[in-house]
Design an enzyme around this catalytic site. Structure first.
Site, PDB file in Angstrom:
ATOM      1  CG  HIS A  94      27.850  33.463  53.085  1.00 12.07           C
ATOM      2  ND1 HIS A  94      28.778  34.065  52.276  1.00 12.07           N
ATOM      3  CD2 HIS A  94      26.717  33.411  52.349  1.00 12.07           C
ATOM      4  CE1 HIS A  94      28.237  34.379  51.125  1.00 12.07           C
ATOM      5  NE2 HIS A  94      26.977  34.000  51.141  1.00 12.07           N
ATOM      6  CG  ASP A 164      31.740  44.578  50.364  1.00 13.13           C
ATOM      7  OD1 ASP A 164      31.599  45.740  50.777  1.00 13.13           O
ATOM      8  OD2 ASP A 164      32.808  44.160  49.874  1.00 13.13           O
ATOM      9  CD  GLU A 280      34.591  47.443  49.452  1.00 12.68           C
ATOM     10  OE1 GLU A 280      34.576  46.719  48.418  1.00 12.68           O
ATOM     11  OE2 GLU A 280      33.934  47.151  50.486  1.00 12.68           O
TER      12      GLU A 280
END
Length: 531
Positions: A94, A164, A280
């Site tokens: 990633h 997340d 957030e």
């Protein structure tokens, strides 16, 4: 026999391609012959990452380790050979800018099998081991956080700090920081680690903690893979909640929005009943996005119109908050949430609430991933830009970027939320602005080949450069999260007063610059001497 031939071919390719004076028996005698692959499927998969920005960087071979010792043997061979070859650890792939890639060495595939090589010895990395009384879990460096969660929940426990997206490797996030909406309270993931096993650039396997090899322990956390490969991490746990009350509210005034966010993170020392567990936020710059946001979160009926909410400068801001609870305390959750909301100054008609199991909340991004994959919109270039912005300059950033450079198109989510610097251990290698409170601004854009200029990779990449140039000219001292630089001086500037220590420890633990060469911080010594 077949695996021996496969390995011999891999070693010969190393020798021919890099020009190594390496005796093939050096690797044949390592005892990892069933773990090294040159299968084209493996090699191609290891040559790409989520960013798709750097082009394929074909490694010479891919290793599938089953233990820390496997990794140590490979790195030791690289370190001890006459010219050496690079070794890059790869988790779930990633990274954005080729950080886990290498075209002149071996990729160590830490997270499962990415290809179809058939290189399998039946040996697998250790499964997570939970210590319920001590409240920690020992996990393989390539373990995905979603699997860590599943293992710990069997004991009614869970890690305290998250990202997340849970389909990331433990070693990968700990090499950066690992942040989400819990960071204001518990700090990043690197602040919730008790102990590590690390393979250094010399092939040494070290156990490190606050008490043992402490300098290595702090250097590796946030160290971008420069000092060692994390093969085991001992993660702090807490009792797992059962459900989450998830709330979104809207603001049209940026200063009101940030004032409320900063107030909420200031409550981190308060009892659990008097604070949210997750804070957030994100920026909405066009009407299409707000309707997509609302329909993905709630009923798609009665779409919200930005014009009806009177946004300031055409921009709205969404505060996203969540409160964890146990079914046994469900009777008090409404009152606790209401008490906290009364102290905020959001647009009254914009309160949207949902309630869900804790696991579903943590794994919420994966559902979005599946939708994007089904539409062919996941495996596209991702020119992401993640910045830590000091609190004192966040209003200037809003005016110049959200209300300026971005216009009314974003091509992806824009996250913004504050964190408390005192929750970050200054001894780690992670770099943050020098203020008590700083913001993450994450422009998580996807480049699409759909004929719209504002969605093209070239446009978004140039816009990222424009944002960084604006910050420099406006005196906004940002720090990149998941940093990407291409020159020595840029890296020195990034690390600031941490650079001298960073450089010293690199020379101590990876003097030949074998590890994580895709970060482009140091040049491997078999290619050139670092100046």
């Amino acid at each position: 026999m077949a695996t021996k031939l496969l390995l011999t071919f891999a070693i010969c390719r190393l020798i021919v391609t890099v020009g190594l004076t390496l005796d093939p028996t050096e690797l044949l005698l390592l005892g990892v012959d069933a773990q090294l692959s040159v299968d084209p499927t493996d090699v191609k998969a290891a040559s790409l990452d989520f960013g798709l920005l750097t082009g394929a960087q074909l490694p010479l071979a891919v290793m599938h380790p089953a233990s820390s010792e496997d990794v140590a043997q490979l790195v030791k061979a690289a370190y001890g050979s006459n010219f050496g070859f690079t070794v890059s650890a790869r988790g779930h792939g990633h990274s954005i800018n080729g950080q886990a890639q290498t075209a002149n060495g071996v990729v160590v595939q830490m997270s499962g099998s990415i290809g179809g090589s058939g290189v399998a010895s039946g040996r697998k990395p250790p499964y997570p081991r939970v210590w319920p009384q001590e409240r920690f879990v020992d996990v393989w460096g390539g373990e995905l956080w979603i699997d860590v969660l599943r293992s710990t929940l069997q004991h009614g426990l869970a890690p305290k700090s998250w990202t997340d997206y849970l389909y990331l490797s433990v070693g990968g996030t700990l090499s950066n920081a690992g942040i989400s909406g819990q960071a204001f309270n518990h700090g990043p993931q690197i602040s919730n680690v008790h102990e590590l096993d690390v393979v250094t650039g010399k092939g040494e396997l070290l156990t490190c903690s606050e008490e043992q090899n402490s300098e290595m322990f702090h250097a590796v956390l946030g160290g971008l893979g420069q000092f060692g490969i994390i093969t085991r991490a001992r993660i702090s746990l807490e009792p797992a909640p059962q459900r989450v009350r998830w709330i979104r509210v809207l603001y049209s005034n940026f200063s009101t929005f940030t004032r409320d966010q900063e107030y909420l993170i200031s409550l981190h020392e308060q009892p659990a009943s008097q604070k949210f567990d997750y804070v957030e936020g994100f920026v909405i710059v066009d009407e299409g996005l707000i309707n997509n946001w609302r329909s993905s979160f709630f009923s798609p009926h009665n779409p919200v119109k930005i014009s009806s909410l009177e946004p300031n400068g055409g921009v709205l801001y969404c505060l996203e908050i969540a409160k964890n609870y146990h079914e046994s305390t469900a009777s008090t959750i409404d009152q606790e949430v209401e008490s906290l909301l009364k102290k905020l100054n959001f647009i009254p008609a914009s309160v949207f609430t949902t309630d869900m199991p804790y696991v579903d909340f943590l794994d919420r991004v994966h559902k979005a991933e599946l939708k994007l994959r089904s539409k062919g919109l996941w495996e596209v270039p991702h020119p992401w830009l993640n910045l830590f912005v000091p609190k004192s300059k966040i209003a200037d950033f809003d005016k110049g970027v959200f209300k300026g450079i971005l216009g009314n198109k974003t091509s992806g989510p824009i996250l913004i939320y504050p964190m408390n610097k005192n929750k970050w251990d200054h001894r780690s290698s992670a770099v943050t602005p020098d203020e008590d409170v700083f913001y993450l601004v994450a422009l998580l854009r996807s480049a699409l080949d759909n004929g719209e200029e504002t969605h093209s990779l070239e446009y978004l990449t140039n816009q990222n450069r424009q944002i960084l140039r604006f910050c420099d000219e406006a005196g906004i001292t940002v720090k990149q999260y998941l940093p990407h630089y291409t020159t020595h001086q840029e890296w020195v500037d990034h690390f600031g007063n941490k650079w001298d220590r960073f450089y010293r420890l690199k020379m101590e633990f990876d003097p030949r610059h074998i590890l994580a060469s895709g970060q482009q911080i140091f040049t491997p010594t078999n290619m050139a001497s670092w100046q």
